[in-house]
Design a protein around this motif. Structure first.
Motif, PDB file in Angstrom:
ATOM      1  N   TYR A  98       5.262  -9.032   5.898  1.00 24.95           N
ATOM      2  CA  TYR A  98       4.233  -8.037   6.228  1.00 24.95           C
ATOM      3  C   TYR A  98       4.635  -6.587   5.918  1.00 24.95           C
ATOM      4  O   TYR A  98       3.907  -5.895   5.203  1.00 24.95           O
ATOM      5  CB  TYR A  98       3.837  -8.206   7.694  1.00 24.95           C
ATOM      6  CG  TYR A  98       2.721  -7.311   8.144  1.00 24.95           C
ATOM      7  CD1 TYR A  98       1.394  -7.657   7.905  1.00 24.95           C
ATOM      8  CD2 TYR A  98       2.971  -6.103   8.787  1.00 24.95           C
ATOM      9  CE1 TYR A  98       0.366  -6.839   8.309  1.00 24.95           C
ATOM     10  CE2 TYR A  98       1.943  -5.274   9.188  1.00 24.95           C
ATOM     11  CZ  TYR A  98       0.649  -5.652   8.951  1.00 24.95           C
ATOM     12  OH  TYR A  98      -0.375  -4.835   9.337  1.00 24.95           O
ATOM     13  N   PRO A  99       5.798  -6.123   6.431  1.00 26.56           N
ATOM     14  CA  PRO A  99       6.142  -4.713   6.154  1.00 26.56           C
ATOM     15  C   PRO A  99       6.318  -4.429   4.664  1.00 26.56           C
ATOM     16  O   PRO A  99       6.060  -3.303   4.221  1.00 26.56           O
ATOM     17  CB  PRO A  99       7.455  -4.501   6.909  1.00 26.56           C
ATOM     18  CG  PRO A  99       7.937  -5.840   7.291  1.00 26.56           C
ATOM     19  CD  PRO A  99       6.761  -6.755   7.344  1.00 26.56           C
ATOM     20  N   ARG A 101       4.581  -6.048   2.213  1.00 24.69           N
ATOM     21  CA  ARG A 101       3.230  -6.037   1.627  1.00 24.69           C
ATOM     22  C   ARG A 101       2.562  -4.703   1.914  1.00 24.69           C
ATOM     23  O   ARG A 101       1.882  -4.135   1.069  1.00 24.69           O
ATOM     24  CB  ARG A 101       2.393  -7.181   2.214  1.00 24.69           C
ATOM     25  CG  ARG A 101       2.936  -8.530   1.807  1.00 24.69           C
ATOM     26  CD  ARG A 101       1.852  -9.608   1.780  1.00 24.69           C
ATOM     27  NE  ARG A 101       2.402 -10.805   1.165  1.00 24.69           N
ATOM     28  CZ  ARG A 101       2.560 -11.945   1.807  1.00 24.69           C
ATOM     29  NH1 ARG A 101       2.158 -12.085   3.050  1.00 24.69           N
ATOM     30  NH2 ARG A 101       3.081 -12.978   1.182  1.00 24.69           N
ATOM     31  N   VAL A 102       2.757  -4.228   3.141  1.00 24.46           N
ATOM     32  CA  VAL A 102       2.176  -2.946   3.514  1.00 24.46           C
ATOM     33  C   VAL A 102       2.725  -1.834   2.624  1.00 24.46           C
ATOM     34  O   VAL A 102       2.027  -0.877   2.302  1.00 24.46           O
ATOM     35  CB  VAL A 102       2.495  -2.669   5.002  1.00 24.46           C
ATOM     36  CG1 VAL A 102       2.223  -1.234   5.359  1.00 24.46           C
ATOM     37  CG2 VAL A 102       1.685  -3.590   5.885  1.00 24.46           C
ATOM     38  N   ARG A 103       3.981  -2.006   2.195  1.00 24.13           N
ATOM     39  CA  ARG A 103       4.598  -0.995   1.325  1.00 24.13           C
ATOM     40  C   ARG A 103       4.330  -1.278  -0.150  1.00 24.13           C
ATOM     41  O   ARG A 103       4.936  -0.664  -1.021  1.00 24.13           O
ATOM     42  CB  ARG A 103       6.103  -0.958   1.597  1.00 24.13           C
ATOM     43  CG  ARG A 103       6.429  -0.265   2.909  1.00 24.13           C
ATOM     44  CD  ARG A 103       7.892  -0.414   3.290  1.00 24.13           C
ATOM     45  NE  ARG A 103       8.204   0.360   4.497  1.00 24.13           N
ATOM     46  CZ  ARG A 103       7.869  -0.005   5.733  1.00 24.13           C
ATOM     47  NH1 ARG A 103       7.221  -1.147   5.921  1.00 24.13           N
ATOM     48  NH2 ARG A 103       8.172   0.754   6.769  1.00 24.13           N
ATOM     49  N   ARG A 104       3.406  -2.250  -0.390  1.00 23.53           N
ATOM     50  CA  ARG A 104       2.974  -2.554  -1.762  1.00 23.53           C
ATOM     51  C   ARG A 104       4.137  -2.914  -2.683  1.00 23.53           C
ATOM     52  O   ARG A 104       4.212  -2.454  -3.822  1.00 23.53           O
ATOM     53  CB  ARG A 104       2.196  -1.392  -2.382  1.00 23.53           C
ATOM     54  CG  ARG A 104       1.135  -0.800  -1.482  1.00 23.53           C
ATOM     55  CD  ARG A 104      -0.162  -1.582  -1.520  1.00 23.53           C
ATOM     56  NE  ARG A 104      -1.139  -0.998  -0.625  1.00 23.53           N
ATOM     57  CZ  ARG A 104      -1.506  -1.522   0.550  1.00 23.53           C
ATOM     58  NH1 ARG A 104      -0.979  -2.658   0.967  1.00 23.53           N
ATOM     59  NH2 ARG A 104      -2.411  -0.944   1.287  1.00 23.53           N
ATOM     60  N   ARG A 146      11.817  -9.472  10.733  1.00 30.06           N
ATOM     61  CA  ARG A 146      10.664  -8.679  10.329  1.00 30.06           C
ATOM     62  C   ARG A 146      10.947  -7.188  10.482  1.00 30.06           C
ATOM     63  O   ARG A 146      10.490  -6.376   9.672  1.00 30.06           O
ATOM     64  CB  ARG A 146       9.465  -9.077  11.194  1.00 30.06           C
ATOM     65  CG  ARG A 146       8.165  -8.468  10.769  1.00 30.06           C
ATOM     66  CD  ARG A 146       7.015  -8.942  11.611  1.00 30.06           C
ATOM     67  NE  ARG A 146       7.110  -8.443  12.980  1.00 30.06           N
ATOM     68  CZ  ARG A 146       6.165  -8.620  13.902  1.00 30.06           C
ATOM     69  NH1 ARG A 146       5.075  -9.306  13.603  1.00 30.06           N
ATOM     70  NH2 ARG A 146       6.304  -8.142  15.107  1.00 30.06           N
ATOM     71  N   PHE A 150      12.587  -4.362   5.823  1.00 32.53           N
ATOM     72  CA  PHE A 150      12.236  -3.195   5.009  1.00 32.53           C
ATOM     73  C   PHE A 150      13.321  -2.118   5.071  1.00 32.53           C
ATOM     74  O   PHE A 150      13.065  -0.961   4.742  1.00 32.53           O
ATOM     75  CB  PHE A 150      10.874  -2.641   5.417  1.00 32.53           C
ATOM     76  CG  PHE A 150      10.749  -2.228   6.860  1.00 32.53           C
ATOM     77  CD1 PHE A 150      10.530  -3.170   7.860  1.00 32.53           C
ATOM     78  CD2 PHE A 150      10.833  -0.897   7.228  1.00 32.53           C
ATOM     79  CE1 PHE A 150      10.408  -2.782   9.181  1.00 32.53           C
ATOM     80  CE2 PHE A 150      10.708  -0.498   8.553  1.00 32.53           C
ATOM     81  CZ  PHE A 150      10.502  -1.461   9.530  1.00 32.53           C
TER      82      PHE A 150
ATOM     83  N   LEU B 292       5.786  -1.392  11.621  1.00 37.36           N
ATOM     84  CA  LEU B 292       6.213  -2.007  10.365  1.00 37.36           C
ATOM     85  C   LEU B 292       5.661  -1.248   9.170  1.00 37.36           C
ATOM     86  O   LEU B 292       5.848  -1.657   8.027  1.00 37.36           O
ATOM     87  CB  LEU B 292       5.786  -3.464  10.317  1.00 37.36           C
ATOM     88  CG  LEU B 292       6.470  -4.348  11.384  1.00 37.36           C
ATOM     89  CD1 LEU B 292       5.806  -5.699  11.471  1.00 37.36           C
ATOM     90  CD2 LEU B 292       7.949  -4.493  11.101  1.00 37.36           C
ATOM     91  N   GLY B 293       4.911  -0.179   9.413  1.00 37.96           N
ATOM     92  CA  GLY B 293       4.531   0.697   8.324  1.00 37.96           C
ATOM     93  C   GLY B 293       3.061   0.677   7.947  1.00 37.96           C
ATOM     94  O   GLY B 293       2.674   1.320   6.985  1.00 37.96           O
ATOM     95  N   GLU B 298      -5.344  -0.388   8.061  1.00 39.48           N
ATOM     96  CA  GLU B 298      -4.702  -1.588   7.517  1.00 39.48           C
ATOM     97  C   GLU B 298      -4.315  -2.543   8.651  1.00 39.48           C
ATOM     98  O   GLU B 298      -4.454  -3.759   8.543  1.00 39.48           O
ATOM     99  CB  GLU B 298      -3.470  -1.205   6.697  1.00 39.48           C
ATOM    100  CG  GLU B 298      -2.907  -2.385   5.931  1.00 39.48           C
ATOM    101  CD  GLU B 298      -1.929  -1.961   4.844  1.00 39.48           C
ATOM    102  OE1 GLU B 298      -1.546  -0.795   4.803  1.00 39.48           O
ATOM    103  OE2 GLU B 298      -1.564  -2.845   4.044  1.00 39.48           O
ATOM    104  N   ARG B 302      -5.613  -6.324   8.687  1.00 34.98           N
ATOM    105  CA  ARG B 302      -4.675  -7.418   8.445  1.00 34.98           C
ATOM    106  C   ARG B 302      -4.250  -8.141   9.709  1.00 34.98           C
ATOM    107  O   ARG B 302      -3.945  -9.330   9.687  1.00 34.98           O
ATOM    108  CB  ARG B 302      -3.405  -6.865   7.799  1.00 34.98           C
ATOM    109  CG  ARG B 302      -3.514  -6.616   6.312  1.00 34.98           C
ATOM    110  CD  ARG B 302      -2.177  -6.069   5.861  1.00 34.98           C
ATOM    111  NE  ARG B 302      -2.157  -5.699   4.475  1.00 34.98           N
ATOM    112  CZ  ARG B 302      -1.512  -6.411   3.546  1.00 34.98           C
ATOM    113  NH1 ARG B 302      -0.878  -7.490   3.883  1.00 34.98           N
ATOM    114  NH2 ARG B 302      -1.514  -6.011   2.288  1.00 34.98           N
TER     115      ARG B 302
END
Lengths: 352, 390, 260
Positions: A98-99, A101-104, A146, A150, B292-293, B298, B302
């Motif tokens: 997840y972290p 994906r959020v950071r692309r 998790r 990152f 988590l950013g 978002e 999500r």
């Protein structure tokens, strides 16, 4: 300038003050624990560090940059929640990814990082499971993975062990210690369990009533507590109140049960602390077995047998009781047995 | 009682004693009425009861059939003759006069095929006999044929090609129900979210508003909309006053009025299940996502929204089922082209006394509802089996 | 940004939910006969008109009598069903629950047609008892559900504790289980009462002009002509609903300390 600088933080909830002028300097790469009873403000401080709560006053500096008002998602701090807060609709893999994906991040990068971190926490085989199919300890490790995947600048842990049973807790403490060594990330852990704090941390900040009582290594907290609260909260202790009487050039600390000559520099002593393990105990009829600078007589009031040793509560003639450990190899002393206890002056901790 | 997993025989006896009365009342006053309504939808009415001799007559013997028909006609009173003739005329135009004329003179006609043809040459045509043969059965699919636009062909099978007015109405019912469902979900989601996540005082205020609305009679809430939306109503008065419009808008007795009022009435039914699911999502989930950013939007898309889908699905099902069978509100706020199946059912019962059509449409509506309920039940069962919480 | 979306959507939805009633109900006190603002002055004349018109007061008493009867019958049917179902095995429990709850799912128009036809043949149509029984069937599922919920919510240890103290099965049922489930019965009773008091469709099919209920009269009035008296009736109906909701809340707050 240190890695994380907490300056004079105040926090009010309407009229209630949760934090009062908290300051801490946290060195890079250290493992720091915020230790305190419930309501001491340690969780509030953690929430402020994570960015979920604002401050009423004060500043937080990260590498010299003011992050006091920065949104949580901009801080790049990992956080392991007390209940883990795993996303129930995602698999272990998706939770950890997840972290990223959020950071692309790219697909390949995500797959590689997630696999690596899951191996680090020994969960590589379970990546397709859903959180509710895991045990408590496994869930905790997913939460850890998790929060670390990152590469956060700082990892915050909110009582991560509180939902686990004792045996598992010790295992996970070792693992956490080990992961900290390997990654070198700065960890800030919150707990009310002093054994956990002493086991894992480089430095412990003992908190009470929204203040930091003492910020020190585990050893110094135990041997050199600077307040009655710390002495009482960290480990078992016998605390004696008393008054100071001058005797010519020297001074004496007079407690109800004994007198203690004070070293020259100690002029203001309010209490003295003696740790139970510094007190020797023997049956009263077994003369000379309990030797020391100060020797007292009493009777066993209660004993708690714990396999390797026994904890005795000794009733002194003055009416107060004294805690001490004794060998339990030949079985514990029965309540009512007259005993002699002794300790050395050098083991007495003076509180100012 | 509830505690013990062991259930000795005594519990079974007690259950039996306790359940006798409710089961009897349910069977007698609920299952039987619905059963008789289903029976009514395929009941052939007078046709199935009046042509008894004809039904038993040998089909290959034309004279015997003619004699049986005349016997039946003589046995009928004037009312039954009329009802039978009407029923036959529904199948074949012109049959009414033929049947009534023949019946009136049935005592004088020679009971043979030749005698009938001599009275009226139309009896020589095979189609009249076919219609009668098809309709002497006690059961008929006539009403369903009419409701679905399917007609009975010469072989008694249903084929497409009839009048599809009721198919259009059912389609319209479906469309309105879907429209209402979407608008309701859209409006109730933020309210359910507020109840579950806003600061306690505001959340309590929203909850009280929802519960008050839930407890206020549907009719009262519909009344409010009728008064608000009428041509000289508050909404038009306000819009005219602001100068946004120069002429009053037609806001009621059309699709807009129907959907607005139905949505308002059904809102609590959507909010309550969504709210219950949202309340089980810990706030730490959103915090975790933020740490988590992920930003707030978002995080919502999500982490939060996917976990509320179960509640949204229950809300959608509830609203859809209720909207399908809605009568009161659309009949008061919709126009003639926005009436749903229930309106026509009521009209068949109250105005045209056509119980056959009313029950056929009711059976179709009930069937649709039961199918949806079954799909939901199956989905829930499958989810419980797979052990997933989401 | 996210806050704007949240507050924007919540406030719009909230306005949609509460504004209609808040705007319309005060018109009951309007002096004039147009249902719009600004009001022509404060007046109770439309209330007086309602209470002097036999048609409305008779409908009100009919509704009250029917709702009361339907409540008692519904509690009896739903309560017995729930306690009985709790004693059966798992499979039977699912089937019977489905049966007892099903009137909630069947569209009211369908129930209405079925009742109108069947009750007509039984000679119950248009009678007081016909309406009471029909409304009892509609209310019973709600009683069933709320009794079931409160029976399931009971701490199983309480029953075991009573058993360990030597109470027989039937003694435990009457003296431990039922008193603890009382809030469920009370809530169910209120649900059944409101369901009947507000019910329109079935009553529309079953009521005769003499046994007509307040909602049916209001429905007819709405189709006929919009008059201020209609708002007065709507206001009175909502006040009764609010009173019942308050009663429900009060009963729940009474029931709470028992649990903890």
């Amino acid at each position: 300038m240190s890695f994380l600088e907490i300056r004079n933080i105040d926090k009010f909830y309407s009229a209630m003050q949760a934090l009062a002028g908290v300051s801490l300097s946290i060195p890079k790469g250290s493992f720091v624990t915020l230790l305190g009873p419930s309501g001491s403000g340690k969780t509030t401080l953690l929430k402020i560090l994570a960015g979920f709560e604002g401050v009423s006053g004060g500043q937080i500096l990260h590498n010299g940059r003011d992050i006091t008002d920065l949104k949580p998602e901009r801080r790049n701090f990992g956080l392991v929640f007390q209940g883990y807060a795993l996303f129930p609709h995602m698999s272990v893999f998706d939770n950890v990814a997840y972290p990223l994906r959020v950071r692309r991040k790219s697909r390949d990068e995500i797959a590689a990082s997630v696999t690596a971190i899951l191996d680090l926490v020994h969960l590589g085989a379970l990546s397709r499971r859903k959180p509710h199919e895991l045990s408590g300890g496994q869930q905790q490790r997913v939460a850890l993975a998790r929060a670390l995947v990152f590469e956060p600048d700082l990892l915050l842990l909110d009582e991560p062990m509180s939902a686990l049973d004792k045996k598992l807790r010790v295992d996970l403490q070792d693992q956490l210690r080990d992961i900290h060594h390997r990654l070198g990330t700065t960890f800030i852990n919150v707990t009310h369990d002093q054994e956990e704090a002493m086991h894992m941390s480089d430095m412990i900040a003992v908190m009470n009533h929204g203040r930091i009582e003492q910020f020190d290594t585990a050893h110094r907290l135990y041997r050199r507590p600077n307040s009655r609260f710390v002495a009482d909260f960290v480990g078992k202790s016998n605390i004696f109140d008393g008054v100071i009487q001058s005797r010519g050039a020297a001074a004496e600390f007079v407690a109800d049960a004994f007198r203690l000559p004070l070293p020259r520099e100690a002029k203001v002593v309010s209490e003295i602390v003696i740790r139970p393990e510094d007190i020797r105990i023997a049956r009263a009829d077994c003369a000379g077995a309990a030797a020391g600078d100060i020797r007292l007589e009493g009777t066993v009031a209660a004993s708690t047998y714990s396999g390797d040793r026994a904890l005795y509560s000794i009733a002194l003639p003055s009416g107060r009781t004294l805690l001490t450990y004794g060998s339990a190899r030949e079985g514990a002393l029965e309540p009512g047995v007259p005993v002699a206890v002794a300790f050395d002056t050098k083991d007495c901790i003076l509180l100012h | 009682m509830h505690a013990s997993p062991r259930r000795p025989g005594g519990a079974r006896l007690a259950a039996l004693v306790l359940l006798v009365l409710p089961l009897a009342i349910y069977s007698f006053l609920y299952l039987m009425p619905i059963g008789s309504m289903v029976a009514l939808s395929v009941d052939n009415g007078e046709l199935g009861r009046s042509l008894v001799a004809f039904r038993d007559a040998d089909r290959s013997d034309a004279n015997a059939r003619a004699a049986a028909l005349l016997t039946d006609m003589r046995a009928m009173d004037a009312g039954t003759q009329g009802a039978t003739a009407r029923g036959l005329n529904q199948n074949l135009a012109g049959f009414r006069s033929l049947f009534l004329n023949t019946a009136r003179k049935s005592g004088d006609i020679e009971p043979t095929m030749a005698g009938l043809v001599a009275f009226d040459p139309r009896w020589a045509e095979e189609q009249y006999w076919q219609v009668m043969e098809r309709n002497t059965a006690p059961f008929t699919l006539r009403h369903f044929g009419q409701a679905t636009g399917l007609v009975l062909d010469d072989n008694g099978r249903l084929t497409a090609g009839g009048d599809d007015i009721y198919v259009q109405i059912m389609w319209r019912t479906l469309v309105i129900a879907v429209q209402v469902m979407f608008v309701t979900l859209l409006i109730s989601y933020p309210l359910a979210y507020a109840v579950a996540n806003a600061r306690p005082r505001f959340a309590a205020f929203v909850l009280v508003a929802v519960l008050l609305s839930f407890w206020t009679s549907i009719l009262v809430r519909t009344t409010a909309w009728v008064i608000l939306l009428q041509t000289s109503g508050l909404v038009n008065a306000f819009l005219l006053w602001t100068g946004a419009i120069a002429e009053p808008l037609q806001l009621i007795f059309n699709r807009f009025g129907a959907i607005v009022s139905m949505t308002h009435v059904l809102l609590p039914f959507a909010i309550i299940p969504m709210m219950n699911v949202m309340r089980t999502i810990p706030k730490s989930q959103a915090d975790a996502s933020r740490s988590l950013g992920a930003g707030p939007i978002e995080t919502f898309l999500r982490v939060y929204f996917p976990q509320t889908i179960r509640g949204v699905a229950v809300a959608a099902g509830t609203v859809f089922i209720l909207a399908l069978g809605f009568y009161i509100t659309p009949s008061l706020t919709g126009g003639p082209r926005d009436q749903m199946v229930s309106f026509y059912i009521a009209a068949f019962v109250k105005e045209s006394l056509n119980w056959g059509m009313a029950s056929a449409l009711s059976v179709l509506l009930l069937g649709a509802v039961l199918v949806i309920v079954a799909i939901y039940g199956a989905a829930r069962w499958a989810m419980a089996r797979s052990g997933g919480r989401a | 940004m996210s806050r704007v979306i949240f507050w924007g959507s919540v406030l719009l939805a909230l306005a949609f939910l509460i504004v209609p009633l808040v705007l319309v109900l005060p018109l009951a006190f309007n002096e004039g006969s147009f249902l719009t603002y600004p009001m022509d002055g404060f007046s109770l004349k439309w209330f007086a008109e309602i209470f002097t018109h036999g048609q409305w007061t008779r409908a009100f008493w009919n509704s009250l009598r029917i709702a009361f009867g339907a409540m008692i019958a519904g509690v009896l049917i739903g309560g017995l069903a729930a306690t009985g179902v709790m004693l059966t095995g798992r499979a039977l429990q699912i089937v019977l629950t489905g049966l007892f709850v099903s009137p909630l799912v069947v569209p009211s128009i369908v129930v209405g047609v079925a009742f109108a036809y069947a009750f007509g043949r039984m000679g119950l149509s248009g009678s007081y008892w016909g309406l009471v029984l029909a409304h009892a069937i509609l209310g019973a599922p709600l009683v069933f559900l709320s009794v079931m919920t409160s029976l399931r919510g009971l701490d199983p240890d309480l029953d075991l504790a009573a058993a360990s103290l030597g109470a027989s099965r039937s003694h435990r049922f009457w003296h431990v289980t039922l008193p603890l489930a009382a809030p469920g019965f009370l809530a169910g009773a209120l649900f059944a009462f409101t369901t009947s008091f507000d019910e329109v469709v079935v009553a529309l099919f079953l009521a005769s002009p003499e046994s007509t209920t307040l909602p049916v009269a209001l429905f007819a009035g709405l189709r006929d002509r919009l008059q201020p008296t209609i708002v007065v009736v709507a206001l009175l109906l909502s006040l009764i609903s609010f009173a019942l909701l308050w009663l429900m809340w009060w009963l729940q707050s009474l029931g709470r300390p028992q649990k903890h």
